[in-house]
Design a protein around this motif. Structure first.
Motif, short mmCIF file in Angstrom:
data_model
loop_
_atom_site.label_atom_id
_atom_site.label_comp_id
_atom_site.label_asym_id
_atom_site.label_seq_id
_atom_site.Cartn_x
_atom_site.Cartn_y
_atom_site.Cartn_z
N ALA A 12 0.83 -1.21 0.00
CA ALA A 12 0.00 0.00 0.00
C ALA A 12 0.86 1.26 0.00
CB ALA A 12 -0.94 0.00 1.21
N GLY A 13 2.10 1.12 0.47
CA GLY A 13 3.04 2.24 0.44
C GLY A 13 2.66 3.34 1.43
N GLY A 14 3.19 4.53 1.18
CA GLY A 14 2.92 5.67 2.06
C GLY A 14 3.38 5.37 3.48
N LEU A 15 2.54 5.69 4.46
CA LEU A 15 2.91 5.47 5.85
C LEU A 15 3.00 3.99 6.19
CD1 LEU A 15 0.83 8.22 7.73
CD2 LEU A 15 3.21 8.30 7.00
N LEU A 16 2.48 3.13 5.32
CA LEU A 16 2.47 1.68 5.61
C LEU A 16 3.65 0.94 4.98
CD1 LEU A 16 -1.35 0.95 5.26
CD2 LEU A 16 0.00 1.17 7.36
N GLN A 17 4.54 1.70 4.36
CA GLN A 17 5.76 1.09 3.83
C GLN A 17 6.43 0.26 4.93
OE1 GLN A 17 7.35 2.28 0.59
NE2 GLN A 17 8.41 0.34 0.95
N ASP A 18 6.79 -0.97 4.62
CA ASP A 18 7.49 -1.88 5.55
C ASP A 18 6.58 -2.37 6.70
OD1 ASP A 18 9.89 -1.42 4.10
OD2 ASP A 18 10.22 0.40 5.29
N CYS A 19 5.27 -2.23 6.55
CA CYS A 19 4.38 -2.62 7.64
C CYS A 19 3.69 -3.96 7.38
CB CYS A 19 3.32 -1.55 7.89
SG CYS A 19 3.97 -0.13 8.78
N LEU A 20 3.50 -4.70 8.46
CA LEU A 20 2.76 -5.97 8.47
C LEU A 20 1.71 -5.87 9.55
CD1 LEU A 20 5.86 -8.39 8.45
CD2 LEU A 20 4.43 -7.81 6.48
#
Ligand SMILES: *Cc1c(COP(=O)(O)O)cnc(C)c1O
Length: 357
Positions: free
Chosen positions: A328-336
């Motif tokens: 999704a990118g943006g603030l969710l970059q690298d998020c799980l």
């Protein structure tokens, strides 16, 4: 020959279907389901209650018994009306259908529940996403108020707690938004059983507020029941757009019966809240992982840069399905995002991660 593409709306042709991965055979920690089935005695009693279901008749179009049961069990305000949906997703769609019109945007913080944007766009409403604060995913109140003043949204969605970040927004920020909003504000309390916080009592203060709830995260995702609570002046109009028999006989009977046993589900929610604390602590003990605080039944994680896709795939290879938010990118970059499971499931997740990091 008539081509579908000649007639279907260009925005539809350009859109992607909402993708749900096949979870067959996986330990399923991707969709915020309650991991606990009904206790065997309750399961048997439920089946006995279903035996009376008149399948040859249409369901009660108003679902009187079920609405009464919801009112009693969740202590809904007397003055409020209740509108039922086939999941809260259907109610989000109904809200968009009811308020759509040219120059009438939907506004929500980003990141938040993706259905707000998808269903606004399905109704051809412009969508305005206002970024949350990068550090802790709290509301950027100034940015929200500025966007409200600029775009004059017909409809604002705020998930409380927020999905996929897990945090509860600041109550004063929510009140400021409610006071400034020119149109309708929907506070989506899908995770209320895990947050022990609710804005239901605010309905008396704000005539432009509706509270959205669901039984999905409570332990009944398969039955598809959402409900919208608020002023009859809004809900009686929305009811005109609801399809007459949207809540089927089996769902009406099952929910009416099972809500008599809310202590069972409340105990499961309490167990999940306590396991959430343990899981968060175990995740925090892993090196190089950022663990965000959660008031929901899931936990948002941030991996070191560019690791999320790899970790997601490795967990999948271990037979564990979680949600990879990094695309999704943006603030969710690298998020799980991981759903809190049973203690055994959470242990399996931790063991798999320990072997990886
Ligand atoms: C899961 C979720 C819902 C629930 O949708 P249903 O259609 O009721 O299953 C609604 N809102 C948010 C924010 C969610 O995360």
């Amino acid at each position: 020959m008539t081509q579908p593409s000649q007639w279907l709306r260009p925005a539809l042709l350009a859109a992607q279907a909402y993708h749900v991965p096949d979870a067959t055979g996986y330990l399923k920690l991707d969709a915020m389901e309650n991991p606990y089935p009904l206790p065997p005695a309750l399961h048997d009693a439920w089946l006995a209650a279903l035996a009376q279901a008149p399948l040859h008749r249409y369901p009660d179009p108003q679902a009187h018994a079920l609405r009464q049961q919801l009112r009693a069990r969740f202590d809904l305000p007397q003055a409020a009306e209740i509108l039922l949906g086939n999941g809260s997703d259907e109610l989000i769609l109904l809200l968009c259908l009811a308020l759509a019109g040219s120059g009438r945007p939907v506004l929500a913080p980003e990141p938040s529940f993706v259905m707000y944007r998808l269903l606004a766009q399905a109704c051809q409403m412009p969508y305005v996403g206002v970024p949350l604060q990068a550090a802790d995913f709290s509301l950027d109140t100034a940015a929200m108020l500025a966007a409200i003043a600029q775009h004059q949204p017909a409809l604002i969605f705020l998930a409380y707690p927020n999905n996929p970040t897990g945090n509860l927004f600041d109550a004063e920020a929510l009140r400021a938004i409610l006071a400034a909003a020119p149109g309708l504000v929907v506070l989506d309390e899908a995770y209320a059983p895990f947050a022990q916080a609710s804005t239901l009592s605010w309905l008396a203060d704000y005539p432009n507020l509706l509270v959205l709830r669901t039984l999905s995260k409570f332990g009944l995702a398969g039955l598809r029941l959402g409900y919208l609570v608020g002023a009859p002046a809004w809900l009686h109009e929305l009811d005109k757009l609801r399809l007459p028999y949207n809540i089927n006989v089996l769902t009406q009977l099952s929910c009416t019966f099972l809500l008599q046993h809310t202590p069972v589900f409340l105990a499961q929610a309490a167990q999940i809240r306590s396991d959430r604390a343990q899981l968060a602590a175990a995740l925090q003990a892993l090196p190089s992982l950022t663990v965000y605080p959660s008031a929901a039944n899931f936990i948002l994680l941030r991996t070191p840069p560019h690791q999320a896709d790899t970790w997601f795939k490795q967990l999948k290879a271990h037979g564990i399905l979680i949600k990879n938010l990094s695309p999704a990118g943006g603030l969710l970059q690298d998020c799980l995002r991981v759903t809190v499971g049973t203690p055994t499931e959470n242990q399996a997740l931790i063991a798999a991660l320990q072997a990886m990091v």
